[in-house]
Design a protein around this motif. Structure first.
Motif, mmCIF file in Angstrom:
data_model
loop_
_atom_site.group_PDB
_atom_site.id
_atom_site.type_symbol
_atom_site.label_atom_id
_atom_site.label_comp_id
_atom_site.label_asym_id
_atom_site.label_seq_id
_atom_site.Cartn_x
_atom_site.Cartn_y
_atom_site.Cartn_z
ATOM 1 N N ALA A 25 36.558 30.035 29.300
ATOM 2 C CA ALA A 25 35.541 29.014 29.060
ATOM 3 C C ALA A 25 35.884 28.172 27.839
ATOM 4 O O ALA A 25 35.455 27.026 27.717
ATOM 5 C CB ALA A 25 34.177 29.672 28.866
ATOM 6 N N SER A 26 36.641 28.745 26.912
ATOM 7 C CA SER A 26 37.033 28.052 25.686
ATOM 8 C C SER A 26 38.340 28.675 25.219
ATOM 9 O O SER A 26 39.003 29.402 25.976
ATOM 10 C CB SER A 26 35.942 28.199 24.613
ATOM 11 O OG SER A 26 35.880 29.541 24.152
ATOM 12 N N ALA A 33 28.376 35.013 33.861
ATOM 13 C CA ALA A 33 27.790 34.799 35.187
ATOM 14 C C ALA A 33 26.511 35.624 35.249
ATOM 15 O O ALA A 33 26.515 36.762 35.741
ATOM 16 C CB ALA A 33 28.764 35.199 36.287
ATOM 17 N N PRO A 34 25.408 35.100 34.726
ATOM 18 C CA PRO A 34 24.159 35.874 34.634
ATOM 19 C C PRO A 34 23.688 36.427 35.967
ATOM 20 O O PRO A 34 23.069 37.489 36.024
ATOM 21 C CB PRO A 34 23.172 34.857 34.055
ATOM 22 C CG PRO A 34 24.028 33.852 33.327
ATOM 23 C CD PRO A 34 25.280 33.749 34.133
ATOM 24 N N GLU A 40 29.219 36.908 28.365
ATOM 25 C CA GLU A 40 30.399 36.256 27.800
ATOM 26 C C GLU A 40 31.345 37.309 27.213
ATOM 27 O O GLU A 40 30.922 38.170 26.450
ATOM 28 C CB GLU A 40 29.966 35.287 26.699
ATOM 29 C CG GLU A 40 31.115 34.601 25.985
ATOM 30 C CD GLU A 40 30.655 33.778 24.801
ATOM 31 O OE1 GLU A 40 30.741 32.540 24.862
ATOM 32 O OE2 GLU A 40 30.202 34.391 23.802
ATOM 33 N N LEU A 41 32.620 37.240 27.585
ATOM 34 C CA LEU A 41 33.641 38.073 26.949
ATOM 35 C C LEU A 41 34.310 37.265 25.851
ATOM 36 O O LEU A 41 34.617 36.084 26.039
ATOM 37 C CB LEU A 41 34.699 38.541 27.954
ATOM 38 C CG LEU A 41 34.412 39.882 28.645
ATOM 39 C CD1 LEU A 41 33.350 39.694 29.719
ATOM 40 C CD2 LEU A 41 35.679 40.469 29.239
ATOM 41 N N LEU A 279 37.215 45.194 33.503
ATOM 42 C CA LEU A 279 37.389 45.022 32.055
ATOM 43 C C LEU A 279 36.042 44.772 31.378
ATOM 44 O O LEU A 279 35.733 45.377 30.338
ATOM 45 C CB LEU A 279 38.342 43.859 31.781
ATOM 46 C CG LEU A 279 38.525 43.473 30.313
ATOM 47 C CD1 LEU A 279 39.195 44.607 29.544
ATOM 48 C CD2 LEU A 279 39.343 42.185 30.196
ATOM 49 N N ALA A 280 35.243 43.897 31.967
ATOM 50 C CA ALA A 280 33.927 43.604 31.394
ATOM 51 C C ALA A 280 33.052 44.857 31.343
ATOM 52 O O ALA A 280 32.337 45.090 30.357
ATOM 53 C CB ALA A 280 33.247 42.513 32.219
ATOM 54 N N GLN A 281 33.106 45.659 32.381
ATOM 55 C CA GLN A 281 32.336 46.906 32.387
ATOM 56 C C GLN A 281 32.806 47.840 31.274
ATOM 57 O O GLN A 281 31.997 48.440 30.555
ATOM 58 C CB GLN A 281 32.484 47.590 33.743
ATOM 59 C CG GLN A 281 31.741 48.913 33.853
ATOM 60 C CD GLN A 281 32.036 49.639 35.160
ATOM 61 O OE1 GLN A 281 32.875 49.214 35.940
ATOM 62 N NE2 GLN A 281 31.351 50.732 35.403
#
Length: 798
Positions: A25-26, A33-34, A40-41, A279-281
């Motif tokens: 995103a940046s 993704a709500p 946000e990671l 990874l997010a989990q």
């Protein structure tokens, strides 16, 4: 959340929504993704400190010793601790993924980025990296192994094709990744800028899919290095899971179109996204989210200072120590000499740089332990060919008076977008900006604090107008075109001589000619004549009991994006050492560098301490090591060649775009031992510490386990590292490190040490069958303190 749950989340999204999540995103964040519970990671560079979300001008963070210095402990527990401490630094900033460790090998000592990497040996690198990964991930912060693969130099790094035979690729360059991925269970990896055998590292179906994901069964995520991805379909099919940075990039609509045309299966996209959600989990960014600690040690806290001092000092390596001049007597009157003594280099250049709370020089460190009356501090010869941004209070903010400069960013209409204070006299434009609008120009201001003849200047790509002491100058600075990302990593600069009075304001305005870059103000006193500097050093050395000369490299040589051309010390540092050694009663040289340097004065000095890039507590750590408060028990992690070119692998310059790894698996000590290069100045594994050692009763079991008794016959409690190497009888197979173990022993005492070799070192890659096979015919086990000091030889026929 189970694998089926993650699969269901993926299936709940349409194709554009899936693809959107696969590009950042940046600069350092990913899209949330709500609707599926994805937050946000946040990523951060992290080889020597967790810098945070800004490339430049970010928050104050701890500056750790560099990777080669930490690896020189040969201690997995140390690297585990470092991983845990860096996780704390990440949690303090709510960072989920730290981009490190760097586990490329020290193929050639010319590599500019070797200071970020552990060693020339794949087993040592892999074992230490696995410990680092475990220490970090046990606290829920993801490590990222980089840079996959054959990324050992910086010249033409975005286009070079590393040509590596299959056996060398498996046995040498992939082995650290295999160990850290499987033994350490690393959660992510980063694909490199270079090509490998004609295929971009971000498109490596052979490496990423066939080897890492399929053969190893590794479930983690592979992201690109920043701006490394060149294609949509080829990279997606090649195994790359995530493109960084964002929000722009080669995927987006192009990848959606590739799926709809049939060039990429949607199942491939689903696999990439499943790995991202895993990874997010793991880091607590999926579902309910994680809580962050509210109280952690601050970068300038006493507890962090003590940790960083101990870590740095314990990895420092005693290379020579004639007549036991080290540790120094506390009653000694010490002349502390050299530019590196007063401006100690604590970190390398590029993405490894952070904004530390302070940096302690060697001069200050020794003075704090010995007192002003016992130290004479003398500056040394110039060590840089290029000026650096103003520091040490040379320029101060005209508004607040704090060390640094004030920067105002403006859009094309002249409207102010942001005003910022920059303590390091530099600022990043176009990468970290979080305001609407595009920077078209900038105004940089600093108040001069000295009177007399000075050099003032600027760095950064653009059209400049500078003003100081009633004089204006205008000029344009352009990128050389010799390196990817040089506008950020090695921007052009220019200085002029001015006659100023304290309180004058130095102002520079720049019209940007490129959308992104690093900009800053330069200021320093006019350099003194080299002869006068050396004369001052000689007088100080003659008046002292011992001279401590601190020499080394700078971020000009040890940096991302640029390789070295020689191992010689820059400037007249060799002449400085020679002159001091001729005048001093005793001379100790401290080498403030992360990688090998040539030492033509070696036989004329009494001791040499290799200090690496020791982090924010560098001066305190060097002082503690020199005085014996903390034993510098390090062992070298790379072989020091005796001369330029005197190494099995040397050139880092591509020819027609290709860099052949013609030495195969015979890099470093392996090639020297095989006679493919002259004997080195110092072998991998060399280090004296403050003990003296006898070995006895070495024995070998059928499974390759080696046991030996070590006795400390010296006067100091010391840590010994027992190293075991294996020399196969098979022709064209190099000697290799197969294991090591350490013991800390009091004077006059003994310890029984057992070394259990890693079974992966008994195998070789069979290119005919494309599979592993076992070495045959036995060989010789070498029990050693580095291959230059072999203490026992054990023959095996198994």
């Amino acid at each position: 959340m189970t694998t089926d749950d993650l699969t269901a989340l993926v299936k709940s999204l349409d194709l554009p929504a899936k693809v959107r999540l696969l590009t950042g995103a940046s600069a350092f964040t990913l899209h949330p993704a709500p609707g599926i519970g994805l937050g946000e990671l946040r990523f951060s560079d992290g080889p020597t400190g967790v810098r945070g979300l800004k490339f430049s001008g970010g928050r104050v963070v701890s500056l750790f010793p560099n990777a080669t210095l930490l690896a020189s402990t040969w201690d997995a527990d140390v690297l585990h601790e470092v991983g845990a401490l860096l996780a704390e630094e990440a949690m303090a900033q709510e960072i989920h993924v730290v981009l490190g460790p760097t586990i490329n090998l020290h193929r050639s000592a010319l590599g500019g980025r070797l200071f970020e990497a552990y060693s020339e040996d794949p087993l040592l690198t892999g074992k230490l990296a696995a410990a680092y990964v475990r220490g970090m991930q046990e606290k829920g912060i993801a490590a990222c192994l980089k840079h996959l693969v054959a990324n050992e130099s910086e010249t033409d790094r975005n286009t070079v094709d590393s040509v590596v035979d299959e056996a060398t690729l498996h046995e040498l360059y992939l082995l650290p990744f295999e160990i850290a991925a499987l033994d350490g269970d690393a959660w992510s990896m980063m694909a490199a800028y270079n090509d490998v055998n004609g295929v971009a590292a971000t498109e490596q179906d052979h490496v990423i899919n066939s080897i890492v994901k399929d053969s190893w069964g590794w479930p983690g995520l592979v992201m690109s290095d920043w701006f490394a991805t060149k294609t949509a379909a080829a990279a997606a099919n090649g195994g790359l899971d995530l493109v960084m940075p964002g929000p722009d990039g080669p995927w987006g609509d192009a990848l959606v179109a590739a799926v709809r045309s049939g060039a990429v299966s949607e199942a491939v996209v689903d696999d990439h996204l499943s790995r991202l959600l895993l990874l997010a989990q793991r880091v607590g960014a999926l579902g309910a989210g994680r809580s962050w600690p509210s109280s952690l040690p601050l970068p300038d806290s006493p507890v962090r200072g003590a940790q960083l001092t101990r870590l740095a000092a314990s990895g420092m390596t005693v290379l020579t120590n004639e007549a036991d001049v080290l540790p120094l007597e506390r009653s000694s009157r010490v002349a502390v000499i050299g530019r590196h003594a007063v401006e100690t280099i604590d970190m390398g250049g590029g993405s490894a740089q952070v904004n530390p709370p302070y940096q302690v020089s060697v001069a200050n460190g020794l003075t704090s332990l010995l007192g002003d009356g016992q130290t004479i501090v003398v500056d040394g010869v110039e060590v840089r060919t290029k000026p650096v941004p103003a520091r040490d209070g040379f320029l101060v903010d005209p508004v607040t008076g704090a060390d640094g400069i004030r920067v105002t960013l403006l859009d094309a209409g002249g409207a102010v977008l942001e005003e910022r204070f920059c303590p390091r006299s530099t600022t990043m434009v176009g990468m970290d900006d979080d305001f609407p609008g595009t920077v078209a120009s900038a105004r940089l201001e600093g108040r001069v604090t000295v009177t007399g003849s000075v050099e003032l200047g600027v760095l950064g790509v653009g059209d400049w107008t500078v003003s100081a002491a009633g004089r204006d100058e205008s000029y344009s600075l352009v990128a050389s075109g010799n390196g990817f990302g040089e506008e950020v990593l090695t921007p052009p600069l220019r200085t002029s001589r001015f006659s100023v009075s304290s309180g004058d304001v130095f102002t520079a305005t720049v019209a940007l000619t490129y959308h992104m870059g690093l900009f800053g103000l330069i200021g320093f006193n006019t350099p003194r004549d080299t002869v006068d500097v050396i004369d001052d050093a000689v007088r100080a050395a003659a008046d002292a009991d011992v001279a401590v000369v601190v020499v080394g490299l700078t971020e000009e040589q040890e940096t991302e994006s640029v390789d070295k051309s020689t191992l010689r010390l820059p400037g007249a540092q060799d002449a400085l050492v020679e002159a001091v050694a001729g005048a001093a009663r005793r001379t100790v040289v401290v080498v403030n560098a992360a990688t090998p340097v040539l030492m033509p004065w070696l036989s004329r000095v009494d001791a040499v301490l290799w200090a690496g890039l020791p982090g924010q507590e560098g001066g305190h750590a060097v002082a503690a090591a020199l005085l014996g408060d903390i034993e510098p028990a390090g062992r070298l992690v790379t072989t020091f060649p005796a001369a330029d070119g005197a190494a099995p692998a040397w050139s880092v310059t591509p020819v027609d775009g290709k860099l052949p790894y013609t030495e195969g698996t015979f890099i470093g000590y392996r090639g020297h031992h095989a006679g493919r290069a002259p004997a080195p100045a110092f072998w991998l594994g060399h280090g004296l510490g403050y003990g003296k050692w006898e070995y006895s009763d070495a024995s070998l079991r059928d499974d390759g386990t080696v046991t030996a008794t070590v006795t400390n016959v010296g006067a100091h409690r010391s840590r010994e590292v027992v190293q075991v190497y294996f020399r196969p009888v098979e022709p064209d197979e190099p000697v290799r490190l197969v294991g090591w173990a350490a013991a800390t022993v009091d004077p006059g005492e003994s310890a029984r040490v057992t070394v259990s070799p890693d079974p992966r070192l008994w195998r070789k890659w069979d290119t005919g069958t494309a599979s592993w096979t076992r070495l045959s015919g036995g060989g010789t086990f070498l029990v050693a303190r580095g291959l230059g000091d072999i203490r026992a030889t054990l023959v095996s026929t198994v």
